[in-house]
Design a protein around this motif. Structure first.
Motif, PDB file in Angstrom:
ATOM      1  N   SER A  47       0.815  -1.220   0.000  1.00  0.00           N
ATOM      2  CA  SER A  47       0.000   0.000   0.000  1.00  0.00           C
ATOM      3  C   SER A  47       0.848   1.268   0.000  1.00  0.00           C
ATOM      4  O   SER A  47       0.449   2.281  -0.569  1.00  0.00           O
ATOM      5  N   GLU A  48       2.027   1.224   0.642  1.00  0.00           N
ATOM      6  CA  GLU A  48       2.884   2.405   0.644  1.00  0.00           C
ATOM      7  C   GLU A  48       3.356   2.730  -0.771  1.00  0.00           C
ATOM      8  O   GLU A  48       3.380   3.901  -1.178  1.00  0.00           O
ATOM      9  N   THR A  50       1.761   1.987  -3.455  1.00  0.00           N
ATOM     10  CA  THR A  50       0.577   2.503  -4.142  1.00  0.00           C
ATOM     11  C   THR A  50       0.394   3.989  -3.869  1.00  0.00           C
ATOM     12  O   THR A  50       0.094   4.779  -4.779  1.00  0.00           O
ATOM     13  N   GLN A  51       0.592   4.397  -2.608  1.00  0.00           N
ATOM     14  CA  GLN A  51       0.500   5.822  -2.256  1.00  0.00           C
ATOM     15  C   GLN A  51       1.538   6.644  -3.014  1.00  0.00           C
ATOM     16  O   GLN A  51       1.241   7.725  -3.540  1.00  0.00           O
ATOM     17  N   GLY A  68       1.123  -0.857  -7.101  1.00  0.00           N
ATOM     18  CA  GLY A  68       1.720  -1.213  -5.819  1.00  0.00           C
ATOM     19  C   GLY A  68       3.030  -1.953  -5.928  1.00  0.00           C
ATOM     20  O   GLY A  68       3.519  -2.512  -4.938  1.00  0.00           O
TER      21      GLY A  68
END
Length: 232
Positions: A47-48, A50-51, A68
């Motif tokens: 998820s990081e 993806t951010q 991601g």
């Protein structure tokens, strides 16, 4: 009997020593894992990443898919972002890079006080790069424009997102954003964050003496402060 007691004591000491060593080993490994998780680099997933991809794509640094996966395109986009923003160009989204993106604070986790400090710094750098030498009210107004954009649905919904949006601020494009802001710029940033808006809700400003974009002249005029014309 004494010999048996001494042997038992030695065994106890050995067991305690082994237990302490094992505990230290576990703590070290947990700490090491946390350090690894506090940054993303080539080969990382999750998820990081993806951010990171989402923000860099929104700001025009990344052209690939938001999947991601920290591949070669993400690596080059992070390097591009680092070069443009005065960061160490290593392609690793570590603490400083993540903070600049508005993803992590100084501890590697979300936190109000560190985020607030980071926001003041980002705003102060914009103020110093865009409006140093302007009247103090004009410097606060420049910071207020950034905050007004955050609230506006047509712009990114974070201070870092607004500032790093591609082509949004000349100071970011030409590198003046990387200069160290003075105390006046920091105070102006804080005043804007505290709610003072001398721009009266403006989301744009420009210098009429140097502006070459005809479109900006079509924006509804609000007021002029120093050399800047503020508009909506």
């Amino acid at each position: 009997m004494k010999k048996i007691k001494n042997t038992v004591n030695k065994n106890k000491i050995a067991i305690i020593s082994i237990s302490i060593a094992l505990l230290l080993f576990i703590v070290y490994n947990i700490f090491s894992v946390n350090l690894v998780q506090a940054l993303s680099k080539y080969g990382s997933r999750g998820s990081e990443v993806t951010q990171i991809q989402t923000k860099l794509k929104r700001w025009g640094y990344y052209k690939g898919n938001i999947d991601g996966i920290y591949g070669s395109q993400t690596l080059e986009a992070v390097k591009y972002f680092q070069r443009k923003n005065g960061l160490a160009v290593d392609g690793i989204a570590g603490k400083n890079t993540l903070e600049a993106m508005g993803i992590f604070n100084s501890t590697g986790n979300s936190g109000t006080s560190s985020n607030a400090s980071n926001n003041v710094n980002l705003l102060a750098r914009v103020v110093y790069g865009e409006a140093r030498g302007e009247p103090y009210e004009g410097q606060v107004a420049v910071a207020a424009v950034v905050l007004n954009r955050v609230k506006n649905p047509n712009f990114p919904n974070s201070i870092s997102g607004v500032i790093y949006q591609k082509g949004a601020f000349d100071a970011v494009s030409d590198g003046q954003f990387n200069l160290n802001p003075n105390s006046t710029a920091k105070k102006a940033a804080q005043d804007a964050l505290n709610g003072w808006d001398p721009s009266y809700g403006s989301i744009y400003y420009f210098n009429p003496a140097t502006a070459t974009n005809k479109w900006i002249w079509s924006r509804p005029y609000v007021r002029t402060i120093g050399r800047h014309r503020f508009c909506k």
